[in-house]
Design a protein around this motif. Sequence first.
Motif, PDB file in Angstrom:
ATOM      1  N   THR A  88      10.569 -20.723 -12.339  1.00 58.51           N
ATOM      2  CA  THR A  88      10.627 -21.104 -11.055  1.00 58.51           C
ATOM      3  C   THR A  88       9.365 -20.522 -10.407  1.00 58.51           C
ATOM      4  O   THR A  88       9.298 -19.266 -10.310  1.00 58.51           O
ATOM      5  CB  THR A  88      11.939 -21.540 -10.341  1.00 58.51           C
ATOM      6  OG1 THR A  88      12.486 -20.036 -10.056  1.00 58.51           O
ATOM      7  CG2 THR A  88      12.736 -22.172 -11.201  1.00 58.51           C
ATOM      8  N   LEU A  89       8.808 -21.398  -9.995  1.00 56.61           N
ATOM      9  CA  LEU A  89       7.468 -20.746  -9.206  1.00 56.61           C
ATOM     10  C   LEU A  89       7.637 -20.966  -7.585  1.00 56.61           C
ATOM     11  O   LEU A  89       7.473 -21.972  -7.097  1.00 56.61           O
ATOM     12  CB  LEU A  89       6.361 -21.714  -9.425  1.00 56.61           C
ATOM     13  CG  LEU A  89       5.841 -21.587 -10.993  1.00 56.61           C
ATOM     14  CD1 LEU A  89       4.642 -22.446 -11.195  1.00 56.61           C
ATOM     15  CD2 LEU A  89       5.466 -20.142 -11.389  1.00 56.61           C
ATOM     16  N   SER A  90       7.992 -19.682  -7.080  1.00 57.98           N
ATOM     17  CA  SER A  90       8.019 -19.605  -5.276  1.00 57.98           C
ATOM     18  C   SER A  90       6.791 -19.442  -4.904  1.00 57.98           C
ATOM     19  O   SER A  90       5.867 -19.113  -5.467  1.00 57.98           O
ATOM     20  CB  SER A  90       9.165 -18.652  -5.067  1.00 57.98           C
ATOM     21  OG  SER A  90       8.607 -17.283  -5.507  1.00 57.98           O
ATOM     22  N   PRO A  91       6.780 -19.545  -3.609  1.00 59.66           N
ATOM     23  CA  PRO A  91       5.549 -19.486  -2.788  1.00 59.66           C
ATOM     24  C   PRO A  91       4.846 -17.894  -2.897  1.00 59.66           C
ATOM     25  O   PRO A  91       5.727 -16.980  -3.120  1.00 59.66           O
ATOM     26  CB  PRO A  91       5.639 -19.881  -1.411  1.00 59.66           C
ATOM     27  CG  PRO A  91       6.889 -20.688  -1.508  1.00 59.66           C
ATOM     28  CD  PRO A  91       7.595 -20.239  -2.885  1.00 59.66           C
ATOM     29  N   ALA A  92       3.506 -17.851  -3.370  1.00 58.17           N
ATOM     30  CA  ALA A  92       2.815 -16.172  -3.320  1.00 58.17           C
ATOM     31  C   ALA A  92       3.431 -15.544  -4.215  1.00 58.17           C
ATOM     32  O   ALA A  92       3.406 -14.381  -4.095  1.00 58.17           O
ATOM     33  CB  ALA A  92       3.060 -15.789  -1.861  1.00 58.17           C
ATOM     34  N   VAL A  93       4.076 -16.141  -5.519  1.00 54.27           N
ATOM     35  CA  VAL A  93       4.700 -15.426  -6.518  1.00 54.27           C
ATOM     36  C   VAL A  93       3.561 -14.551  -7.267  1.00 54.27           C
ATOM     37  O   VAL A  93       3.849 -13.444  -7.974  1.00 54.27           O
ATOM     38  CB  VAL A  93       5.320 -16.257  -7.477  1.00 54.27           C
ATOM     39  CG1 VAL A  93       4.437 -17.270  -8.364  1.00 54.27           C
ATOM     40  CG2 VAL A  93       6.131 -15.541  -8.405  1.00 54.27           C
ATOM     41  N   PHE A  94       2.235 -14.826  -7.223  1.00 49.61           N
ATOM     42  CA  PHE A  94       1.348 -14.146  -7.859  1.00 49.61           C
ATOM     43  C   PHE A  94       0.329 -13.427  -7.012  1.00 49.61           C
ATOM     44  O   PHE A  94      -0.978 -13.124  -7.417  1.00 49.61           O
ATOM     45  CB  PHE A  94       0.603 -15.180  -9.039  1.00 49.61           C
ATOM     46  CG  PHE A  94       1.138 -15.775  -9.781  1.00 49.61           C
ATOM     47  CD1 PHE A  94       1.804 -15.252 -10.767  1.00 49.61           C
ATOM     48  CD2 PHE A  94       1.462 -17.299  -9.563  1.00 49.61           C
ATOM     49  CE1 PHE A  94       2.441 -15.821 -11.791  1.00 49.61           C
ATOM     50  CE2 PHE A  94       2.189 -17.826 -10.236  1.00 49.61           C
ATOM     51  CZ  PHE A  94       2.884 -17.183 -11.689  1.00 49.61           C
ATOM     52  N   SER A  95       0.579 -13.407  -5.719  1.00 52.47           N
ATOM     53  CA  SER A  95      -0.186 -12.687  -4.676  1.00 52.47           C
ATOM     54  C   SER A  95      -0.833 -11.221  -4.705  1.00 52.47           C
ATOM     55  O   SER A  95      -1.749 -11.133  -4.396  1.00 52.47           O
ATOM     56  CB  SER A  95       0.359 -13.073  -3.324  1.00 52.47           C
ATOM     57  OG  SER A  95       1.641 -12.278  -3.380  1.00 52.47           O
ATOM     58  N   ASN A  96      -0.023 -10.467  -5.788  1.00 48.49           N
ATOM     59  CA  ASN A  96      -0.487  -9.472  -5.956  1.00 48.49           C
ATOM     60  C   ASN A  96      -1.441  -9.082  -7.136  1.00 48.49           C
ATOM     61  O   ASN A  96      -1.833  -7.979  -7.487  1.00 48.49           O
ATOM     62  CB  ASN A  96       0.902  -8.489  -6.240  1.00 48.49           C
ATOM     63  CG  ASN A  96       1.701  -8.900  -7.362  1.00 48.49           C
ATOM     64  OD1 ASN A  96       2.162  -9.982  -7.288  1.00 48.49           O
ATOM     65  ND2 ASN A  96       2.185  -7.908  -8.293  1.00 48.49           N
ATOM     66  N   LEU A  97      -1.791 -10.331  -7.830  1.00 51.45           N
ATOM     67  CA  LEU A  97      -2.474 -10.340  -8.979  1.00 51.45           C
ATOM     68  C   LEU A  97      -4.077 -10.641  -8.620  1.00 51.45           C
ATOM     69  O   LEU A  97      -4.439 -11.714  -9.272  1.00 51.45           O
ATOM     70  CB  LEU A  97      -1.912 -10.934 -10.190  1.00 51.45           C
ATOM     71  CG  LEU A  97      -0.534 -10.535 -10.446  1.00 51.45           C
ATOM     72  CD1 LEU A  97      -0.034 -11.661 -11.526  1.00 51.45           C
ATOM     73  CD2 LEU A  97      -0.659  -9.181 -11.029  1.00 51.45           C
ATOM     74  N   GLY A  98      -4.763  -9.962  -7.745  1.00 48.52           N
ATOM     75  CA  GLY A  98      -6.058 -10.635  -7.280  1.00 48.52           C
ATOM     76  C   GLY A  98      -7.266 -10.488  -8.341  1.00 48.52           C
ATOM     77  O   GLY A  98      -8.013 -11.270  -8.318  1.00 48.52           O
ATOM     78  N   ALA A  99      -6.762  -9.699  -9.462  1.00 47.50           N
ATOM     79  CA  ALA A  99      -7.818  -9.530 -10.337  1.00 47.50           C
ATOM     80  C   ALA A  99      -7.605 -10.541 -11.653  1.00 47.50           C
ATOM     81  O   ALA A  99      -8.433 -10.563 -12.716  1.00 47.50           O
ATOM     82  CB  ALA A  99      -8.075  -8.159 -10.934  1.00 47.50           C
TER      83      ALA A  99
END
Length: 310
Positions: A88-99
């Motif tokens: 399940t994809l919650s908001p900002a779940v990938f926010s720490n993967l800027g690269a």
Amino acid sequence: MAPICLLCWVCSLLCVWSVVIGHPCVLDHQGWADCSGKSLQHVPSSLPRNITSLDLSFNSLIIPHHRTLLKHFPSLHSLNLSSNAKLTLSPAVFSNLGALRLLDLSSCGITYIHMDTFKGLGNLHTLLLRNNSLQELDAPFLLPLKALFHLDLRHNTLVSVDSWSLQLMETIPRVRLEGNPWVCDCSVRPLQHWLQRRRATALPAGKGGRSWPYLVGFIVTAIGISILIALAAKCKLVQKNFASYRHRPLPEISSIGGSPMEDTSSWDRSSIPDAADLQAEDDDGFIEDNYIQPSEQLPTKEEQELHRSI
């Protein structure tokens, strides 16, 4: 005895190493980690933080709500989460993967994407969402993806796309939409116009979506074969004409209006010489010696003088 002790020492070292590592993943020296098909529910926390590619496909990952995923891997460039049915994809779940450059979310049973799901992925190049259950697109989820080049939405359950979403997808060079059950009514008209402008290959399912390349190929092939046949026929005709020009005409042996039989007979008669002609040819003033018999030789001079005196 020594080899057996060495083997036991190696086995014990491997067991201790597996306990220290604490994950079943396969690592290589290039920063790639393969954790696919391990029945994982959580991402192993003991993975090296400097990995650049991570494959977590075919697991049973569970992402807690309102938490980031893989927060300890800031150097990650490629992430494969495909075939995780419980994802399940919650908001900002990938926010720490800027690269991150590639994100594969195929076959995860996703039905909805929040507008802030991909927040922080400003460098993402490829987003794969094929084989899910998306029925509609929440257009703002594309806003954080400033560098997106390839968006794959094939084989979902999309029936239409609103004009705003189409406008946002206009900036993405490559969009795949095949295999969706589009509803052919007035609501799909903006999508048709958009596809015509983009010259995309996707059309409503069951309407011959990708048949035109085969039609063009068939027409081009037919034209090419026709040209080859015409060239072959032309070359054959040229060779035939050239061969006919090399033949010499037959000599004219008859006059105009005469029959061939008369010409032949006259030619035969004129070609046979008469006896008078042969005699004239032989009477040339010379007599060959071979035709004078010994008894017919002329008298000598003395005999002629004796005959005169008598």
